[in-house]
Design a protein around this motif. Structure first.
Motif, mmCIF file in Angstrom:
data_model
loop_
_atom_site.group_PDB
_atom_site.id
_atom_site.type_symbol
_atom_site.label_atom_id
_atom_site.label_comp_id
_atom_site.label_asym_id
_atom_site.label_seq_id
_atom_site.Cartn_x
_atom_site.Cartn_y
_atom_site.Cartn_z
ATOM 1 N N THR A 7 -6.192 4.354 -4.206
ATOM 2 C CA THR A 7 -5.685 3.177 -5.154
ATOM 3 C C THR A 7 -6.748 2.040 -4.925
ATOM 4 O OG1 THR A 7 -4.565 2.169 -3.266
ATOM 5 C CG2 THR A 7 -3.272 4.013 -4.379
ATOM 6 N N ASN A 28 -6.832 4.357 -9.863
ATOM 7 C CA ASN A 28 -5.178 4.779 -9.600
ATOM 8 C C ASN A 28 -4.827 5.880 -10.478
ATOM 9 O OD1 ASN A 28 -5.216 2.524 -8.025
ATOM 10 N ND2 ASN A 28 -4.420 1.040 -9.486
ATOM 11 N N ALA A 65 0.689 -1.182 0.076
ATOM 12 C CA ALA A 65 -0.121 0.000 -0.081
ATOM 13 C C ALA A 65 0.904 1.251 0.182
ATOM 14 C CB ALA A 65 -0.909 -0.036 1.129
ATOM 15 N N GLU A 90 -6.209 2.640 0.005
ATOM 16 C CA GLU A 90 -6.178 1.570 -0.870
ATOM 17 C C GLU A 90 -7.692 0.730 -0.794
ATOM 18 O OE1 GLU A 90 -3.049 -2.011 -1.092
ATOM 19 O OE2 GLU A 90 -5.182 -2.948 -0.087
#
Length: 310
Positions: A58, A51, A22, A27
């Motif tokens: 993300t 992303n 990460a 994430e």
């Protein structure tokens, strides 16, 4: 969501274990399905868009058992976002059908995706010429927990059959259609976007044909299950002699209602502001109609509703 620079092991119900590093961004994990269908590459493309375009976020795609399992994974917090379809999202929020043991969920939609169609296929030259002919046959029905099985059960019911009338093999779409090409099963089913990689791979080795659904059966299905649609698949798609007249259902992205409005908005914006890029990367995305997001069968998340101006 995870923060910080650490190495984590992500494990979901389908058994996949992935090592993930990460970053400082939050994430997210997106639940897809088994490889060989449409959900996994769609999830990969969505992850790329998030992303690239969602600040402080993300995303990583996770292989799962598929559209039936994905609402449970979101509900349990094992994934943050997932792909499922209109019909299953409604059942999940009501806590009925395959979700009776899980209880009512509180899922919200992010937006509309492509259609999944019920591929009902056998080898060209097979004596299977109708749904009723599946009685007593060996049938690849997709992975346990996937969306094909409940859909197939409903289609069998229209022909007066049940799952007890076939010999099911619970295989990934890729393995199921490979087994069909090898003659180890008599028919293979897959609820997937089209063209499906699993079907394309089998078609490269053996000529396939659709198991037809009659006009009467189609009309009954559409009347009984209003979330289904009639879809015509051009014969050039899989090199069949006839167009495929099949049942389809609209797919969507789902999240838990507790996701922050800001995160939901950023995800939605990253995807639908860059639909041209999505479509260039993924053939299924060409079937997406953004406006259909306003007509999904569960409510939009407030962050997504803000994006779509609702």
């Amino acid at each position: 969501m995870q923060f910080g620079s650490i190495l984590r092991i992500v494990t979901v119900a389908a058994g996949l274990t992935v090592a993930v590093t990460a970053t400082q961004a939050a994430e997210l994990r997106i639940g897809t399905a088994s490889q060989g269908g449409a959900f996994y590459p769609v999830g990969q493309a969505i992850s790329s868009l998030v992303n690239n375009y969602a600040d402080d976020l993300t995303m990583v795609p996770i292989v799962t058992a598929g559209s039936v399992e994905n609402p449970r994974l979101v509900n349990n917090g094992e994934v943050d976002i997932a792909i499922t379809n209109n019909n299953l999202s409604v059942l999940a929020n009501k806590g009925v059908g395959p979700y009776a043991k899980s209880g009512a969920m509180n899922l919200r939609a992010i937006g509309s995706l492509h259609f999944s169609i019920l591929h009902m296929m056998t080898l060209d030259g097979s004596d299977i010429a109708s749904i009723a002919d599946l009685k007593g046959k060996r049938v690849a029905v997709g992975p346990a927990g996937g969306g094909t099985i409940p859909f197939l059960g409903q289609v069998l019911g229209i022909a007066g059959l049940s799952m007890d009338d076939i010999t099911p093999s619970f295989l990934s779409y890729g393995d199921g259609f490979s087994q069909l090409a090898d003659g180890n099963v008599d028919a293979a089913f897959a609820l997937s976007g089209y063209p499906a990689g699993a079907v394309m791979q089998a078609q490269a080795n053996k000529k396939l044909k659709y198991i037809p659904i009659t006009d009467e059966q189609l009309a009954e299905a559409l009347a009984t299950y209003p979330n289904y649609n009639k879809v015509v698949v051009p014969k050039a798609t899989y090199g069949t002699d006839q167009d495929g007249i099949v049942l389809g259902v609209n797919n969507m992205l789902i999240v838990d209602a507790g996701m922050s409005d800001d995160v939901a908005f950023k995800i939605t914006q990253a995807i639908y502001d860059h639909l041209d890029e999505f479509q260039a990367e993924n053939a299924y995305a060409k079937q997406i109609i953004p406006e259909a997001s306003l007509d999904l069968k569960i409510p939009l998340h407030p962050g997504a509703a803000k994006y779509f101006g609702k």
